[in-house]
Design a protein around this motif. Structure first.
Motif, short mmCIF file in Angstrom:
data_model
loop_
_atom_site.label_atom_id
_atom_site.label_comp_id
_atom_site.label_asym_id
_atom_site.label_seq_id
_atom_site.Cartn_x
_atom_site.Cartn_y
_atom_site.Cartn_z
N MET A 118 0.88 -1.22 0.02
CA MET A 118 -0.05 0.08 -0.13
C MET A 118 0.96 1.28 -0.08
N THR A 119 0.41 2.14 -0.89
CA THR A 119 1.47 3.49 -1.00
C THR A 119 0.98 4.39 -0.04
N VAL A 120 1.83 4.78 0.58
CA VAL A 120 1.64 5.87 1.88
C VAL A 120 1.98 7.19 1.48
N ILE A 121 0.80 8.24 1.27
CA ILE A 121 1.09 9.62 0.92
C ILE A 121 1.00 10.66 1.99
N ARG A 122 2.20 11.28 2.36
CA ARG A 122 2.47 12.28 3.26
C ARG A 122 2.32 13.73 2.79
N LEU A 123 2.79 13.92 1.45
CA LEU A 123 3.27 15.21 0.85
C LEU A 123 2.29 15.40 -0.39
N THR A 124 1.46 16.30 -0.43
CA THR A 124 0.74 16.68 -1.56
C THR A 124 0.69 17.99 -1.83
N THR A 125 0.35 18.37 -3.21
CA THR A 125 0.01 19.91 -3.44
C THR A 125 -1.59 19.61 -3.91
N SER A 126 -2.09 20.94 -3.47
CA SER A 126 -3.54 21.08 -3.69
C SER A 126 -3.95 22.49 -4.29
N GLY A 127 -4.26 22.17 -5.71
CA GLY A 127 -4.61 23.50 -6.33
C GLY A 127 -3.68 24.53 -6.39
N LEU A 128 -2.41 24.16 -6.56
CA LEU A 128 -1.14 25.00 -6.28
C LEU A 128 -0.98 26.05 -7.85
N ASN A 129 -0.79 27.30 -7.46
CA ASN A 129 -0.59 28.14 -8.34
C ASN A 129 0.74 28.96 -7.98
N ILE A 130 1.88 29.04 -8.86
CA ILE A 130 2.81 29.72 -8.57
C ILE A 130 3.52 30.62 -9.77
N GLY A 131 3.84 31.72 -9.20
CA GLY A 131 4.08 32.50 -10.38
C GLY A 131 5.27 33.86 -9.90
N TYR A 132 5.83 34.48 -10.79
CA TYR A 132 6.62 35.50 -10.36
C TYR A 132 6.01 36.95 -10.93
N GLU A 133 5.94 37.63 -10.15
CA GLU A 133 4.92 38.84 -10.14
C GLU A 133 3.62 38.65 -10.95
N GLU A 134 3.44 38.77 -12.01
CA GLU A 134 1.98 38.71 -12.75
C GLU A 134 2.26 37.56 -13.64
N ARG A 135 3.43 36.98 -13.86
CA ARG A 135 3.32 35.80 -14.64
C ARG A 135 3.21 34.57 -13.89
N LEU A 136 1.91 33.58 -14.29
CA LEU A 136 1.85 32.45 -13.76
C LEU A 136 2.65 31.40 -14.37
N ILE A 137 3.67 30.61 -13.45
CA ILE A 137 4.16 29.43 -14.07
C ILE A 137 3.65 28.21 -13.82
N VAL A 138 3.03 28.06 -12.79
CA VAL A 138 2.26 26.60 -12.35
C VAL A 138 1.02 27.10 -12.08
N GLU A 139 0.17 26.13 -12.62
CA GLU A 139 -1.61 26.56 -12.47
C GLU A 139 -2.11 25.40 -12.01
N ASP A 140 -2.90 25.51 -10.91
CA ASP A 140 -3.75 24.21 -10.44
C ASP A 140 -3.11 22.81 -10.22
N LEU A 141 -2.06 22.93 -9.77
CA LEU A 141 -1.23 21.54 -9.50
C LEU A 141 -1.47 20.74 -8.33
N ASN A 142 -1.99 19.50 -8.86
CA ASN A 142 -2.26 18.54 -7.80
C ASN A 142 -1.37 17.14 -7.68
N ILE A 143 -0.40 17.18 -7.12
CA ILE A 143 0.28 15.88 -7.22
C ILE A 143 0.56 15.21 -5.70
N ALA A 144 1.01 14.12 -5.67
CA ALA A 144 1.19 13.33 -4.53
C ALA A 144 2.60 12.78 -4.75
N ILE A 145 3.23 12.74 -3.60
CA ILE A 145 4.51 12.03 -3.43
C ILE A 145 4.67 10.86 -2.62
#
Length: 285
Positions: free
Chosen positions: A1-28
């Motif tokens: 069974m895979t255990v997940i402790r670290l996730t991202t939820s609806g992650l948006n990342i940008g520099y100033e007004e420029r969006l680099i990452v949008e709505d990122l949902n991943i599980a490690i």
């Protein structure tokens, strides 16, 4: 069974007004090696830095055990995860043991000195990375591979369950690349470290990672085992290359053999062999 402790939820990342990452949902996956792959400028390092709390998202969250790491204190987060950035630098003259001792900072109070437990952990981290003979050697007198191992030892001294690395083999020759990657595999196997790393070489990612996440323009284009991610379709979408995928003759993991850019001449007629160019004609008169 895979255990997940670290996730991202609806992650948006940008520099100033420029969006680099949008709505990122991943599980490690816990206790596994995860490789982030993608073309230059795809957002891999930005995602890694945000997951390691070096950068703050403009929206969404990074969750560790269900709690946002950006709402926790820096000291508390540093006890749970460590990051080795790309091309780290140390002050001139700083020795290996001095560098590794910095990993104990989250556990010290005020300007407290190292105690017996701290010294034991520092010794263990140096031994785990096979740096004993360089303990008193200045960092600037080490080879590239030795320096990288020293920085990994510092991260290990933090005693975190999760270790982030941003292209840990950059600027290293082939022997030192393998040295670092084999060390990370050993740490994962023997110390159960969860490792998340940005990897430039697809075949290194496939060989050393259990889990791969392919990123294109800040979005997930493929996620899963190397067999699920290292496919011609995903590589065509993410890297704009045509590639053959074959089993590695030694390990059986997928091996990428790129032969053309998407739409290039080789992609249109891969079976047509060109006449060899005579040496003198190629060199000229």
């Amino acid at each position: 069974m895979t255990v997940i402790r670290l996730t991202t939820s609806g992650l948006n990342i940008g520099y100033e007004e420029r969006l680099i990452v949008e709505d990122l949902n991943i599980a490690i996956p816990q206790g596994k090696i995860t490789a982030l792959v993608g073309a230059n400028g795809s957002g891999k390092s930005t995602i890694l830095k945000t997951m390691a709390r070096i950068m703050s998202p403009s929206a969404g969250s990074v969750l560790l055990d269900g709690q946002s790491i950006h709402k926790q204190s820096t000291r508390e987060v540093a006890k749970q995860l460590a990051i080795l950035p790309q091309n780290p630098t140390a002050p001139d003259g700083l020795t290996v043991s001095e560098l590794v001792s910095y990993g104990r900072f989250p556990y010290q109070k005020g300007f407290g000195s190292l105690n017996r437990d701290d010294r034991a952990i520092i010794k263990w981290a140096i031994e785990a990375t096979r740096m004993e003979e360089f303990t008193d050697r200045p960092i600037d007198q080490l080879s590239g591979g030795q320096r990288q191992r020293a920085w990994i030892a510092m991260a290990l001294a933090q005693q975190t369950d999760i270790l982030f690395l941003d292209e840990p083999t950059t600027f290293l020759d082939m022997a030192h690349q393998l040295e670092v990657l084999e060390l990370l595999r050993e740490l994962n196997l023997t110390a159960n470290r969860t490792i998340v790393m940005v990897v430039h070489d697809l075949n290194h990612a496939s060989r050393y990672a259990h889990h791969m996440i392919a990123i294109k323009k800040g979005r997930v284009a493929g996620e899963g085992s190397p067999e699920e991610v290292m496919t011609p379709d995903i590589l065509r979408e993410v890297f704009s290359i045509e590639a053959d995928i074959i089993p590695d003759p030694r390990t059986g993991v997928p091996l990428c053999l790129p032969y053309s850019l998407v739409g290039g001449p080789a992609a249109k007629s891969p079976s047509v062999a060109q006449e060899p160019v005579p040496m003198m004609a190629a060199v000229g008169n």
